[in-house]
Write a protein that holds these residues in place. Structure first.
Motif, PDB file in Angstrom:
ATOM      1  N   ASP A  75       0.825  -1.205   0.000  1.00 60.72           N
ATOM      2  CA  ASP A  75       0.000   0.000   0.000  1.00 60.72           C
ATOM      3  C   ASP A  75       0.864   1.262   0.000  1.00 60.72           C
ATOM      4  O   ASP A  75       0.508   2.270  -0.632  1.00 60.72           O
ATOM      5  CB  ASP A  75      -0.925   0.017   1.221  1.00 60.72           C
ATOM      6  CG  ASP A  75      -2.054  -1.003   1.111  1.00 60.72           C
ATOM      7  OD1 ASP A  75      -2.244  -1.570   0.012  1.00 60.72           O
ATOM      8  OD2 ASP A  75      -2.741  -1.238   2.118  1.00 60.72           O
ATOM      9  N   SER A  76       1.992   1.201   0.675  1.00 65.08           N
ATOM     10  CA  SER A  76       2.897   2.353   0.721  1.00 65.08           C
ATOM     11  C   SER A  76       3.499   2.622  -0.653  1.00 65.08           C
ATOM     12  O   SER A  76       3.591   3.776  -1.097  1.00 65.08           O
ATOM     13  CB  SER A  76       4.007   2.106   1.741  1.00 65.08           C
ATOM     14  OG  SER A  76       3.466   1.951   3.043  1.00 65.08           O
ATOM     15  N   ILE A  77       3.895   1.563  -1.331  1.00 65.59           N
ATOM     16  CA  ILE A  77       4.465   1.721  -2.673  1.00 65.59           C
ATOM     17  C   ILE A  77       3.433   2.307  -3.624  1.00 65.59           C
ATOM     18  O   ILE A  77       3.724   3.241  -4.389  1.00 65.59           O
ATOM     19  CB  ILE A  77       4.990   0.367  -3.191  1.00 65.59           C
ATOM     20  CG1 ILE A  77       6.184  -0.093  -2.355  1.00 65.59           C
ATOM     21  CG2 ILE A  77       5.386   0.465  -4.666  1.00 65.59           C
ATOM     22  CD1 ILE A  77       6.573  -1.544  -2.564  1.00 65.59           C
ATOM     23  N   PHE A  78       2.215   1.795  -3.580  1.00 63.82           N
ATOM     24  CA  PHE A  78       1.173   2.310  -4.470  1.00 63.82           C
ATOM     25  C   PHE A  78       0.824   3.759  -4.139  1.00 63.82           C
ATOM     26  O   PHE A  78       0.528   4.550  -5.042  1.00 63.82           O
ATOM     27  CB  PHE A  78      -0.076   1.430  -4.401  1.00 63.82           C
ATOM     28  CG  PHE A  78       0.015   0.197  -5.258  1.00 63.82           C
ATOM     29  CD1 PHE A  78       0.079   0.301  -6.648  1.00 63.82           C
ATOM     30  CD2 PHE A  78       0.048  -1.063  -4.696  1.00 63.82           C
ATOM     31  CE1 PHE A  78       0.165  -0.818  -7.447  1.00 63.82           C
ATOM     32  CE2 PHE A  78       0.147  -2.198  -5.484  1.00 63.82           C
ATOM     33  CZ  PHE A  78       0.212  -2.080  -6.871  1.00 63.82           C
ATOM     34  N   GLU A  79       0.875   4.094  -2.856  1.00 64.54           N
ATOM     35  CA  GLU A  79       0.575   5.482  -2.483  1.00 64.54           C
ATOM     36  C   GLU A  79       1.653   6.415  -3.017  1.00 64.54           C
ATOM     37  O   GLU A  79       1.359   7.543  -3.448  1.00 64.54           O
ATOM     38  CB  GLU A  79       0.447   5.612  -0.968  1.00 64.54           C
ATOM     39  CG  GLU A  79      -0.169   6.920  -0.503  1.00 64.54           C
ATOM     40  CD  GLU A  79      -1.608   7.100  -0.959  1.00 64.54           C
ATOM     41  OE1 GLU A  79      -2.033   8.277  -1.122  1.00 64.54           O
ATOM     42  OE2 GLU A  79      -2.309   6.085  -1.163  1.00 64.54           O
ATOM     43  N   ILE A  80       2.892   5.966  -3.019  1.00 67.08           N
ATOM     44  CA  ILE A  80       3.968   6.766  -3.614  1.00 67.08           C
ATOM     45  C   ILE A  80       3.733   6.917  -5.120  1.00 67.08           C
ATOM     46  O   ILE A  80       3.816   8.017  -5.673  1.00 67.08           O
ATOM     47  CB  ILE A  80       5.343   6.111  -3.349  1.00 67.08           C
ATOM     48  CG1 ILE A  80       5.649   6.100  -1.855  1.00 67.08           C
ATOM     49  CG2 ILE A  80       6.446   6.870  -4.107  1.00 67.08           C
ATOM     50  CD1 ILE A  80       6.850   5.240  -1.470  1.00 67.08           C
ATOM     51  N   LEU A  81       3.407   5.815  -5.793  1.00 64.68           N
ATOM     52  CA  LEU A  81       3.179   5.854  -7.245  1.00 64.68           C
ATOM     53  C   LEU A  81       2.018   6.779  -7.606  1.00 64.68           C
ATOM     54  O   LEU A  81       2.038   7.447  -8.640  1.00 64.68           O
ATOM     55  CB  LEU A  81       2.918   4.443  -7.775  1.00 64.68           C
ATOM     56  CG  LEU A  81       4.089   3.459  -7.710  1.00 64.68           C
ATOM     57  CD1 LEU A  81       3.647   2.076  -8.197  1.00 64.68           C
ATOM     58  CD2 LEU A  81       5.272   3.960  -8.527  1.00 64.68           C
ATOM     59  N   PHE A  82       1.007   6.832  -6.737  1.00 64.09           N
ATOM     60  CA  PHE A  82      -0.140   7.702  -6.981  1.00 64.09           C
ATOM     61  C   PHE A  82       0.290   9.152  -7.173  1.00 64.09           C
ATOM     62  O   PHE A  82      -0.257   9.880  -8.011  1.00 64.09           O
ATOM     63  CB  PHE A  82      -1.132   7.604  -5.818  1.00 64.09           C
ATOM     64  CG  PHE A  82      -2.213   8.656  -5.829  1.00 64.09           C
ATOM     65  CD1 PHE A  82      -3.271   8.574  -6.712  1.00 64.09           C
ATOM     66  CD2 PHE A  82      -2.156   9.735  -4.951  1.00 64.09           C
ATOM     67  CE1 PHE A  82      -4.265   9.547  -6.730  1.00 64.09           C
ATOM     68  CE2 PHE A  82      -3.140  10.710  -4.958  1.00 64.09           C
ATOM     69  CZ  PHE A  82      -4.200  10.615  -5.852  1.00 64.09           C
ATOM     70  N   HIS A  83       1.282   9.581  -6.448  1.00 65.35           N
ATOM     71  CA  HIS A  83       1.680  10.993  -6.470  1.00 65.35           C
ATOM     72  C   HIS A  83       2.527  11.367  -7.688  1.00 65.35           C
ATOM     73  O   HIS A  83       2.833  12.547  -7.870  1.00 65.35           O
ATOM     74  CB  HIS A  83       2.387  11.352  -5.165  1.00 65.35           C
ATOM     75  CG  HIS A  83       1.453  11.403  -3.992  1.00 65.35           C
ATOM     76  ND1 HIS A  83       0.536  12.418  -3.821  1.00 65.35           N
ATOM     77  CD2 HIS A  83       1.257  10.534  -2.974  1.00 65.35           C
ATOM     78  CE1 HIS A  83      -0.160  12.199  -2.726  1.00 65.35           C
ATOM     79  NE2 HIS A  83       0.245  11.066  -2.191  1.00 65.35           N
ATOM     80  N   TYR A  84       2.845  10.384  -8.522  1.00 66.02           N
ATOM     81  CA  TYR A  84       3.480  10.708  -9.804  1.00 66.02           C
ATOM     82  C   TYR A  84       2.428  11.002 -10.879  1.00 66.02           C
ATOM     83  O   TYR A  84       2.775  11.323 -12.007  1.00 66.02           O
ATOM     84  CB  TYR A  84       4.390   9.559 -10.256  1.00 66.02           C
ATOM     85  CG  TYR A  84       5.626   9.399  -9.406  1.00 66.02           C
ATOM     86  CD1 TYR A  84       6.758  10.167  -9.630  1.00 66.02           C
ATOM     87  CD2 TYR A  84       5.644   8.480  -8.358  1.00 66.02           C
ATOM     88  CE1 TYR A  84       7.892  10.027  -8.846  1.00 66.02           C
ATOM     89  CE2 TYR A  84       6.767   8.326  -7.561  1.00 66.02           C
ATOM     90  CZ  TYR A  84       7.885   9.096  -7.799  1.00 66.02           C
ATOM     91  OH  TYR A  84       9.005   8.961  -7.008  1.00 66.02           O
ATOM     92  N   LYS A  85       1.157  10.851 -10.491  1.00 70.34           N
ATOM     93  CA  LYS A  85       0.021  11.144 -11.369  1.00 70.34           C
ATOM     94  C   LYS A  85       0.147  10.384 -12.693  1.00 70.34           C
ATOM     95  O   LYS A  85       0.380   9.184 -12.686  1.00 70.34           O
ATOM     96  CB  LYS A  85      -0.130  12.650 -11.564  1.00 70.34           C
ATOM     97  CG  LYS A  85      -0.238  13.438 -10.269  1.00 70.34           C
ATOM     98  CD  LYS A  85      -1.374  12.917  -9.383  1.00 70.34           C
ATOM     99  CE  LYS A  85      -1.478  13.705  -8.073  1.00 70.34           C
ATOM    100  NZ  LYS A  85      -2.551  13.177  -7.201  1.00 70.34           N
ATOM    101  N   GLU A  86       0.009  11.070 -13.828  1.00 65.89           N
ATOM    102  CA  GLU A  86      -0.037  10.382 -15.119  1.00 65.89           C
ATOM    103  C   GLU A  86       1.298   9.746 -15.516  1.00 65.89           C
ATOM    104  O   GLU A  86       1.337   8.877 -16.397  1.00 65.89           O
ATOM    105  CB  GLU A  86      -0.499  11.331 -16.233  1.00 65.89           C
ATOM    106  CG  GLU A  86       0.453  12.483 -16.535  1.00 65.89           C
ATOM    107  CD  GLU A  86       0.245  13.673 -15.616  1.00 65.89           C
ATOM    108  OE1 GLU A  86       1.003  14.656 -15.765  1.00 65.89           O
ATOM    109  OE2 GLU A  86      -0.667  13.626 -14.763  1.00 65.89           O
ATOM    110  N   LYS A  87       2.384  10.109 -14.867  1.00 68.80           N
ATOM    111  CA  LYS A  87       3.697   9.584 -15.250  1.00 68.80           C
ATOM    112  C   LYS A  87       3.774   8.065 -15.133  1.00 68.80           C
ATOM    113  O   LYS A  87       4.481   7.408 -15.909  1.00 68.80           O
ATOM    114  CB  LYS A  87       4.793  10.221 -14.386  1.00 68.80           C
ATOM    115  CG  LYS A  87       5.029  11.692 -14.656  1.00 68.80           C
ATOM    116  CD  LYS A  87       6.120  12.237 -13.753  1.00 68.80           C
ATOM    117  CE  LYS A  87       6.328  13.734 -13.979  1.00 68.80           C
ATOM    118  NZ  LYS A  87       7.372  14.282 -13.072  1.00 68.80           N
ATOM    119  N   HIS A  88       3.058   7.515 -14.158  1.00 69.66           N
ATOM    120  CA  HIS A  88       3.169   6.070 -13.952  1.00 69.66           C
ATOM    121  C   HIS A  88       1.873   5.323 -14.254  1.00 69.66           C
ATOM    122  O   HIS A  88       1.698   4.182 -13.813  1.00 69.66           O
ATOM    123  CB  HIS A  88       3.656   5.766 -12.533  1.00 69.66           C
ATOM    124  CG  HIS A  88       5.137   5.899 -12.392  1.00 69.66           C
ATOM    125  ND1 HIS A  88       6.020   5.460 -13.355  1.00 69.66           N
ATOM    126  CD2 HIS A  88       5.910   6.435 -11.403  1.00 69.66           C
ATOM    127  CE1 HIS A  88       7.254   5.713 -12.987  1.00 69.66           C
ATOM    128  NE2 HIS A  88       7.215   6.319 -11.797  1.00 69.66           N
TER     129      HIS A  88
END
Length: 289
Positions: A75-88
């Motif tokens: 969940d922590s990894i996905f929450e980090i990825l969320f903040h890259y928005k459209e980049k990921h």
């Protein structure tokens, strides 16, 4: 970026797990510290987690026991990825639509949050619609819960109606589960099928339905020949029928709280449900009306 640094960043976010505002703020901070290309390497820790800290916040410690340090890290990894928005988004597609594992529906959850925020909404919804029919049940249902949070999108409603009609043919409870998510933001669209829910409240489609469909285990005793179902390591003394009828009746009340037949069904189970918790919950339900 060195591996130990990525591990430290995951731990930093995971230790804020118990407070979502702090959790997502920490993840956003970390996303600014890890270059987007480097962030892809976080995914190697989905199943090979950093070492769990010996001391966690008391709530986090409880969560780690119940759900596992692995889930907190994922969940922590996905929450980090969320903040890259459209980049990921391409990376999230790869995870969400790839080979099934525990992370699939979590990637869909992040995609739906991005769509909710107006980021490539139509593209994300269309992508989920084109793939979700092939999901395993374990990934489909939590993915639909996430999808249901996207409001005012005709394609989302069409996806729900298609899956509802398809799954209800095989098992009315699968149809009911889809219907419940559908109603959360699309009551007007789902109302045309409310009588399907009312029928379940009266037991239609539940006749001789196997507890296996609800995740129970069937065990035959080779010594005495007895055959029993078990759920959560306890012997089932009765089936799930009353639970499903109660749930269907409550869902129907979203559309018509004054329907006396449904009120009578709920009052019946308030007095006669075999599960004491069901009786108590219904009493509380009526007291809140």
């Amino acid at each position: 970026m060195e591996h130990h640094i990525l591990e430290e960043k995951i731990i930093e976010v995971a230790t804020a797990y118990e407070d979502f505002e702090q959790f997502t703020a920490t993840a956003k901070k970390v996303s600014l510290e890890i270059p987007a290309e480097e962030a892809k390497n976080l995914c190697q820790y989905f199943h090979n987690n950093p070492t769990q800290p010996k001391e966690l916040h008391p709530i986090s410690a409880k969560i780690s026991i119940l759900s596992g340090w692995m889930e907190m890290c994922q969940d922590s990894i996905f929450e980090i990825l969320f903040h890259y928005k459209e980049k990921h988004i391409p990376l999230l597609y790869e995870i969400g639509f790839g080979v099934y594992d525990w992370t699939q529906y979590k990637a869909i959850r992040i995609l739906c949050r991005l769509a909710y925020d107006g980021i490539q909404t139509d593209e994300i919804v269309a992508a989920i619609d084109s793939k979700i029919d092939h999901f395993r049940y374990e990934a489909m249902m939590p993915s639909l819960r996430s999808l249901s949070m996207i409001p005012n999108n005709p394609q989302v409603s069409k996806t729900f109606e298609r899956l509802f009609l398809e799954l209800a043919k095989g098992d009315p409870i699968d149809g009911l589960d889809v219907f419940r998510y559908w109603t959360s933001n699309y009551m007007k669209d789902s109302a045309k099928h409310k009588n399907f829910v009312k029928a379940i409240a009266f037991g239609k489609g539940l006749e001789n339905r196997s507890p296996l469909l609800d995740g129970a285990l069937f065990i035959k005793n080779n010594l005495d020949g007895s055959e029993n179902f078990y759920f959560n390591n306890e012997k089932l003394e009765y089936g799930f029928e009353e639970y499903h009828q109660i749930q269907a009746a409550v869902v129907y009340q979203y559309f018509d709280k004054e329907d006396q037949e449904i009120i009578d069904v709920l009052r019946y189970w308030e007095k006669h449900a075999q599960d004491k918790n069901h009786r108590e919950q219904l009493t509380q339900y009526f007291n809140q009306q």
